[in-house]
Design an enzyme around this catalytic site. Sequence first.
Site, short mmCIF file in Angstrom:
data_model
loop_
_atom_site.label_atom_id
_atom_site.label_comp_id
_atom_site.label_asym_id
_atom_site.label_seq_id
_atom_site.Cartn_x
_atom_site.Cartn_y
_atom_site.Cartn_z
N HIS A 159 -2.03 16.14 43.28
CA HIS A 159 -2.17 15.95 41.75
C HIS A 159 -2.98 17.25 41.23
CE1 HIS A 159 -2.25 14.35 37.89
NE2 HIS A 159 -2.53 12.94 38.06
N HIS A 209 -2.80 16.88 34.12
CA HIS A 209 -3.66 16.00 33.44
C HIS A 209 -4.95 16.20 33.18
CE1 HIS A 209 -0.09 13.16 34.44
NE2 HIS A 209 0.42 14.53 33.52
N TYR A 235 -7.19 16.79 35.55
CA TYR A 235 -8.04 16.25 36.74
C TYR A 235 -8.51 17.54 37.63
CZ TYR A 235 -6.48 11.66 35.44
OH TYR A 235 -6.23 10.57 34.91
#
Length: 367
Positions: free
Chosen positions: A169, A172, A174
């Site tokens: 990931h 976004h 993070y």
Amino acid sequence: MNTTPLFQPFHSDKLKLDNRVVMAPMTRGFSPGNVPGDDVAEYYRRRAAGGVGLIVTEGTGIDHPASISGASIPVFHGEEALAGWKKVVDAVHAEGGKIAPQLWHVGMARKVGDEPNVQAQPVGPSGLNLKGEKVGEPLTESEIADLIQAYAQAASDAKKLGFDAIELHGAHGYLIDQFLWEGTNQRTDRYGGDLAGRATFAVEVVRACRAAVGEDYPIIFRYSQWKMYDYKARLAQTPEELEQLLGLLVDAGVDIFHASTRRFWEPEFEGSELNLAGWTQKLTGKPTISVGSVGLQAEFTPGANQVEETDPTAHLDELIHKLEQNEFDLIAIGRALLSDPEWPNKIRDQRSNDIQMFSREALETLV
């Protein structure tokens, strides 16, 4: 509507899928004690049985005290949690499905005092949250090395458990994205500076994961331009900047890119109809996953009071056209799959009238 392009098999050099439908990673928060239980395994099993080609799990925390923010968010370390994920893998495989865990660290998106480790401080490249406010101290190089190793260990565990791929990931706002984005990365050492410098952490994470899983195991990298608090944020202002960033990640070992956008039909750069996944495929030659509001007409705003306008075939004609044009290879479906696990099979069989419409209640239950 001819939905055949959506149900063509996908073959890359490391991953074979029955169709082009991916279950998008969606945080659910139904893992008490941070351990996925039998109900979580059943939740993913139903999506595999419903015709999803590849399931990407909700974000699951790597082995770091501040990796997640919530007492019911699953983690990807420790005997009990990994045993829970093994049940998930087995349940999905029993239905003929394939699955990848999304390996996650929220970084400075975590608030001071958040569970499950209330004493753990949020960490990030410069100690800045997504609004640019100073919350903590920059990570040291030793701490960065420990984080990279935690990603690699999670990747190794995923392979051992039988997952078919991993997804990192990097979107976004993070942790990985916080290094990539100049808004949160103000470092002056090798992990900061220009775009190539800010990409160093992501590159080293990918390289460490590649070393942990070997050359033949698929690594998916999810990235986005937008951040949780800034939909207009950009990592790359031009295709040339994007090519520089993606080239570094390809060289590090990324096999598939998951280009996260809020609406898949929107062009990424002026002068071209290509969306972010389309540009990614064009610039890298790698397979790409697109995503964004399939089956949803109204803009989704968490916490808003309006009733969602949903249509199980919303924007499907545009999606089919883009697949026919080979703009991208796979499409991730999110909220439509929350309400109806059989969305793919029903779309394939021309049974759209039987599809359960998305509603906010679907966010509050694990069905």
